[in-house]
Write a protein that holds these residues in place. Structure first.
Motif, short mmCIF file in Angstrom:
data_model
loop_
_atom_site.label_atom_id
_atom_site.label_comp_id
_atom_site.label_asym_id
_atom_site.label_seq_id
_atom_site.Cartn_x
_atom_site.Cartn_y
_atom_site.Cartn_z
N SER A 207 10.44 -13.80 -7.77
CA SER A 207 9.65 -13.33 -8.04
C SER A 207 7.64 -13.82 -7.93
N ASP B 112 12.49 -8.42 -2.56
CA ASP B 112 12.39 -9.22 -3.64
C ASP B 112 13.73 -8.13 -4.15
N GLN C 160 10.95 -6.11 -6.96
CA GLN C 160 11.86 -6.08 -7.26
C GLN C 160 11.56 -4.74 -8.60
MG LIG Z 1 12.41 -11.44 -9.73
#
Ligand SMILES: [Mg+2]
Ligand SMILES: Nc1ncnc2c1ncn2[C@@H]1O[C@H](COP(=O)(O)OP(=O)(O)O)[C@@H](O)[C@H]1O
Lengths: 224, 344
Positions: free
Chosen positions: A46, A166, A90
């Motif tokens: 990330s 992500d 994410q």
């Molecule tokens: Mg991540």
């Protein structure tokens, strides 16, 4: 380094809490290709994506986009460049106080001149992702998978040149993944640069990704 | 008077600006000698972030200095007049402030002018993503620091002088000056008519030049803009004299009263703020045009935004010149319309 697409040059990132998370990463993510980055949780996937998107500044090294060292640019120029980036976080970061449709339209707010066209595009994207009936609903009332597809629609609106995703399949069942991959394939077909971070084996098996990397111990290794 | 809210406000503005300036200056001293844009190691990236902060800080210093100067002019021209025995306008207040009074005014003007040129270069640099002018504006910002310190120090001296000051004779000194042998010679050499001709005769060339600079900024180099800036400064001197000898009598409705500070009084509608403010804009944009033209010539990578800034300076020049001419001539023309004749 002058190739179209994104590139990392000796990219290093350290958290203020200490520890070198990314250590001198060299990589190129060319346009017209989809690249997959895998790695254990906590490996820094990330973080790398945020660096590529210009949301974080590197500790040292550079991020290049289309032959320009965008990570070195002064803030206003970097902000303008970022209008060419679509990102799925994410943790999604949808706004819970506005409807799905308004969430998808958010990246277009600074460019209101093409409003009717953009509105049509947003509705079409939601339709294709199976969210057509939910466009007036706020994200808080949706399932995880629906929210994630809404975030994907928000990343795709305006056909950004650079697409960063992500864990885009984390909440999706197998049937939906095909649709998501289809959209990404269209994006690469149109010359977009797609970078996906995931530890989902279903994505690892997909044909879409022409290059695969593995992030471990701060290094990005190319997988055969 | 030293406890007057406006005095305290200026102290506060100066101290705040000084603290910010100090922080920016220390950063610059640390980063300028090691500036290596071709490297991307940790230290250079830190320096680049540091410089972005310095630019932000410098803009605050400039803004605070402009507000402080405005407060000082309001104080001298309006607010402190009642606090100085014998004073009727800013001339009396300046007498009470002693030599440090006009000095702090002048030094502040110079500081702001230099900081304005710095801001022009920094803004041109902002138009390019890779900051090619970092070293230029970094050094320019440091250059204004001594002026800033000197201006603040002289302000303190002026505030010290005012306490021990007896009654002043205010504008009467202007008549004494005019009656002195030097003053008489000056008056005989250059009459009010000449100043007026210099001032108003200079406006059409300024408008034409400003217009040309606005429409064709790429055809103007540092030499012509530098020459123009110098001539503009001379013109401003003539314009101030014309304000004192031609505009002031009509505004004050007396035969002659060559006092610039009387124009700042409420009775005169505080016209001095607009008139002298426009002259300040002319000076600032003259300097900005020269600075941008010089940058455009010396640094080809920044030529496009520099040329654009030359054009902007041109537009502001002719607008400010035109507006000044209208404002300065208005009292004279209104008088003529009302009474059908001239004062003299
Ligand atoms: Mg991540
Ligand atoms: N905002 C933050 N502040 C401090 N540490 C963070 C922050 N975000 C992530 N980390 C740490 O950085 C490491 C990598 O995080 P991340 O990039 O999210 O990994 P991945 O996406 O590969 O799971 C983790 O150890 C995590 O705890």
């Amino acid at each position: 380094m002058n190739a179209a697409g994104l590139a990392c040059r000796a990219l290093t990132f350290e958290r203020s809490t200490g520890g070198r998370l990314l250590d001198g990463i060299e990589a190129a993510f060319p346009c017209g290709r989809a690249c997959l980055i895998t790695g254990a949780t906590g490996a820094g996937k990330s973080t790398l994506l945020h660096l590529l998107a210009g949301l974080l500044g590197p500790t040292s090294g550079e991020v290049w986009a289309d032959g320009q060292p965008v990570s070195r640019w002064s803030a206003p120029h970097r902000e303008r460049w970022r209008q060419m980036v679509g990102i799925v976080f994410q943790h999604l970061h949808l706004l819970n106080d506005v409807t799905l449709l308004e969430n998808v339209l958010l990246p277009c707010v600074p460019r209101p001149e093409r409003w009717p066209a953009v509105l049509g595009e947003a509705r079409q994207l939601l339709e294709r992702l199976g969210l057509g009936a939910l466009e007036e609903v706020t994200p808080a009332r949706l399932s995880g998978g629906e929210r994630q597809r809404a975030a994907l629609a928000r990343a795709l609106i305006g056909q950004p040149r650079f697409l960063l995703l992500d864990e885009p399949s984390a909440f999706q069942d197998d049937g939906r993944i095909e649709g998501v991959l289809g959209l990404l394939e269209e994006a690469t077909g149109q010359g977009g640069c797609v970078v996906v971070c995931s530890h989902d084996p279903r994505l690892a098996a997909a044909d879409l990704f022409q290059s695969r990397y593995r992030l471990a111990h701060g290094r990005l290794e190319r997988c055969p | 008077m030293t406890g007057h809210p406006l005095v305290l406000a200026i102290w506060l503005l100066d101290l705040t600006a000084g603290a910010i300036y100090l922080a920016a200056g220390l950063r610059l001293l640390a980063l300028l000698p090691r500036w290596l844009p071709e490297q991307s190691d940790r230290d250079q990236l830190v320096r680049e972030r540091s410089l972005a902060l310095v630019i932000y800080q410098g803009r605050w210093v400039l803004g605070l200095q402009i507000v402080a100067l405005a407060a000082l002019v309001v104080g001298i021209g309006n607010s402190w007049v009642a606090h100085v025995p014998g004073a009727m306008c800013g001339t009396g207040v300046l007498q009470a402030l002693g030599p440090a009074g006009p000095q702090t005014l002048l030094l502040r003007l110079l500081t702001i002018l230099l900081l304005y040129c710095w801001q022009v270069v920094a803004a041109i640099d902002d138009q390019r993503p890779d900051m090619p002018l970092a070293l230029v504006h970094g050094r320019l910002l440091l250059l204004a620091a001594p002026l800033f310190l000197f201006a603040t120090w002289r302000f303190g001296q002026a505030m010290g002088a005012v306490q021990s000051q007896g009654p002043v004779s205010c504008c009467a000194v202007l008549y004494a000056q005019a009656a002195s042998p030097g003053g008489q010679a000056m008056g005989a050499m250059i009459s009010a008519r000449t100043w007026a001709a210099l001032c108003f005769g200079g406006v059409p060339p300024i408008i034409v030049w400003g217009w040309f600079q606005w429409r064709r900024p790429g055809r103007i180099g540092p030499l012509s803009t530098g020459l123009a800036a110098g001539l503009l400064l001379l013109w401003i001197g003539g314009a101030v004299m014309a304000l004192k000898t031609t505009t002031a009598p009509y505004l004050l409705e007396v035969l002659a009263h060559p006092c610039p500070w009387c124009l700042f009084l409420r009775e005169q509608g505080r016209a001095g703020f607009a008139l002298f403010g426009l002259l300040a804009i002319v000076a600032a944009e003259g300097a900005a045009g020269f600075t941008s033209a010089l940058i455009g010539r010396r640094h080809p990578t920044a030529a496009a935004p520099a040329v654009a800034r030359v054009g902007l300076a041109g537009r502001r020049l002719w607008l400010a010149g035109l507006l000044f001419a209208i404002l300065a001539a208005a009292p004279v023309l209104l008088w003529r319309l009302r009474f059908g004749g001239w004062l003299r």
